[in-house]
Design a protein around this motif. Structure first.
Motif, mmCIF file in Angstrom:
data_model
loop_
_atom_site.group_PDB
_atom_site.id
_atom_site.type_symbol
_atom_site.label_atom_id
_atom_site.label_comp_id
_atom_site.label_asym_id
_atom_site.label_seq_id
_atom_site.Cartn_x
_atom_site.Cartn_y
_atom_site.Cartn_z
ATOM 1 N N GLU A 197 3.112 -4.542 -1.716
ATOM 2 C CA GLU A 197 2.052 -5.540 -1.643
ATOM 3 C C GLU A 197 2.183 -6.568 -2.773
ATOM 4 O OE1 GLU A 197 -0.625 -5.771 0.648
ATOM 5 O OE2 GLU A 197 0.696 -4.408 1.764
ATOM 6 N N LYS A 198 2.408 -6.055 -4.000
ATOM 7 C CA LYS A 198 2.545 -6.947 -5.151
ATOM 8 C C LYS A 198 3.352 -6.233 -6.230
ATOM 9 C CE LYS A 198 -0.026 -9.741 -8.476
ATOM 10 N NZ LYS A 198 -1.371 -10.131 -8.986
ATOM 11 N N VAL A 199 4.415 -6.884 -6.695
ATOM 12 C CA VAL A 199 5.292 -6.295 -7.704
ATOM 13 C C VAL A 199 4.806 -6.680 -9.097
ATOM 14 C CG1 VAL A 199 7.645 -6.193 -8.603
ATOM 15 C CG2 VAL A 199 7.263 -6.354 -6.146
ATOM 16 N N SER A 200 4.756 -5.695 -9.988
ATOM 17 C CA SER A 200 4.428 -5.957 -11.391
ATOM 18 C C SER A 200 5.221 -4.978 -12.254
ATOM 19 C CB SER A 200 2.933 -5.802 -11.651
ATOM 20 O OG SER A 200 2.543 -4.448 -11.598
ATOM 21 N N TYR A 201 5.480 -5.381 -13.501
ATOM 22 C CA TYR A 201 6.240 -4.519 -14.406
ATOM 23 C C TYR A 201 5.507 -3.207 -14.676
ATOM 24 C CZ TYR A 201 9.342 -8.466 -15.338
ATOM 25 O OH TYR A 201 10.245 -9.487 -15.200
ATOM 26 N N LEU A 202 4.174 -3.261 -14.753
ATOM 27 C CA LEU A 202 3.390 -2.056 -15.002
ATOM 28 C C LEU A 202 3.521 -1.065 -13.852
ATOM 29 C CD1 LEU A 202 1.386 -0.488 -16.742
ATOM 30 C CD2 LEU A 202 -0.477 -1.732 -15.598
ATOM 31 N N LYS A 203 3.463 -1.571 -12.615
ATOM 32 C CA LYS A 203 3.596 -0.703 -11.448
ATOM 33 C C LYS A 203 4.990 -0.080 -11.386
ATOM 34 C CE LYS A 203 0.216 -3.049 -8.476
ATOM 35 N NZ LYS A 203 0.025 -3.813 -7.219
ATOM 36 N N ILE A 204 6.006 -0.889 -11.688
ATOM 37 C CA ILE A 204 7.377 -0.372 -11.660
ATOM 38 C C ILE A 204 7.568 0.700 -12.727
ATOM 39 C CG2 ILE A 204 9.799 -0.963 -12.068
ATOM 40 C CD1 ILE A 204 9.208 -3.719 -10.871
#
Length: 263
Positions: free
Chosen positions: A198-205
């Motif tokens: 849905e949305k890529v972010s460094y925190l999620k990765i």
């Protein structure tokens, strides 16, 4: 640089010495010096001046974690701290949702009043607040029913409780906590992967990578679910690392009469 986990732990917690009843084993752990008797630490192997901390049969000696076991314990405690921080944060979020559910109308009015104040300011910078994704998400939340928000708060609280239970169990290296961590973390991996689509972010990765590594490490290093020999192999590995058992085996070999059957 290689970390000496044994001496590092002894420097922080102190040495652990033990005087076994077996004369041959006792001889391998004890020495006399000009300053007095010294005993080998069961963790780091260094000789320590003074009386032993305990004595008795060898099989009643404390099983002191050494080497790889200490490294694993350090990693588990790192994961425990991460779980505890996450659990406390989720508790705060659950409390915020609960407070919002009880004063939804007041928060909506306050938000609309502030939105009207800031709308001309943002318009000056060519930013339309009425079509902002963040503002849209907040306004959508105002449409949730009170019962729905209470359910969300309860689910968040339950999730936080799981995280905090994991944290306590991992800190004390409880095997049930290792199973709980692997199962609970693996169960949420598909959701974390979906959020990335849905949305890529460094925190999620970073969170996804950390959780995948945690699942693989705990399951393999702790031999869960029968992996790498299961619980029996895990216990044998811990005992084989015990200095007392290492010296006991060495003492038996050294004391074996010549020509004795080695089988």
């Amino acid at each position: 640089m290689k970390i000496d986990w044994d001496r590092r732990t002894c420097a922080r917690k102190g040495h652990v010495t033990y005087a076994p009843d077996d004369p041959r084993l006792r001889l391998r752990l004890h020495a006399r010096t000009a300053l007095g008797d010294v005993w080998r630490c069961l963790r780091c192997g260094d000789f320590v001046l003074g009386e032993p901390h305990g004595s008795g049969p060898a099989d009643e000696a404390p099983l002191v974690p050494r080497g790889k076991v200490l490294r694993d314990l350090f990693i588990l405690r790192f994961l425990a701290i991460e779980r505890a921080v996450r659990g406390v944060f989720i508790v705060l979020v659950a409390f915020a949702v609960w407070k919002f559910s009880n004063s939804q109308d007041a928060v909506r009015r306050l938000f609309q009043e502030n939105l009207n104040v800031f709308r001309p300011v943002f318009r000056h910078f060519h930013y339309d607040l009425d079509h902002s994704p963040v503002v849209g998400s907040i306004q959508k939340a105002f449409g949730y029913r009170h019962s729905t928000l209470l359910l969300v708060a309860a689910l968040l609280l339950a999730y936080a409780l799981i995280e905090l239970v994991e944290a306590v169990g991992l800190w004390y290296a409880k095997r049930w906590a290792e199973y709980l961590t692997v199962v609970a973390t693996a169960a949420f991996l598909p959701l974390e992967i979906y959020e990335l689509t849905e949305k890529v972010s460094y925190l999620k990765i970073a969170t996804l990578v950390l959780n995948i590594l945690a699942v693989l490490y705990i399951a393999l290093a702790k031999r869960l679910f029968g992996l790498r020999g299961g619980r029996r192999a895990f216990d044998e590995e811990r005992h084989s690392a015990s200095l007392l058992e290492v010296e006991e085996s060495a003492g038996v070999e050294a004391g074996r009469p010549e020509g004795a059957d080695a089988g």
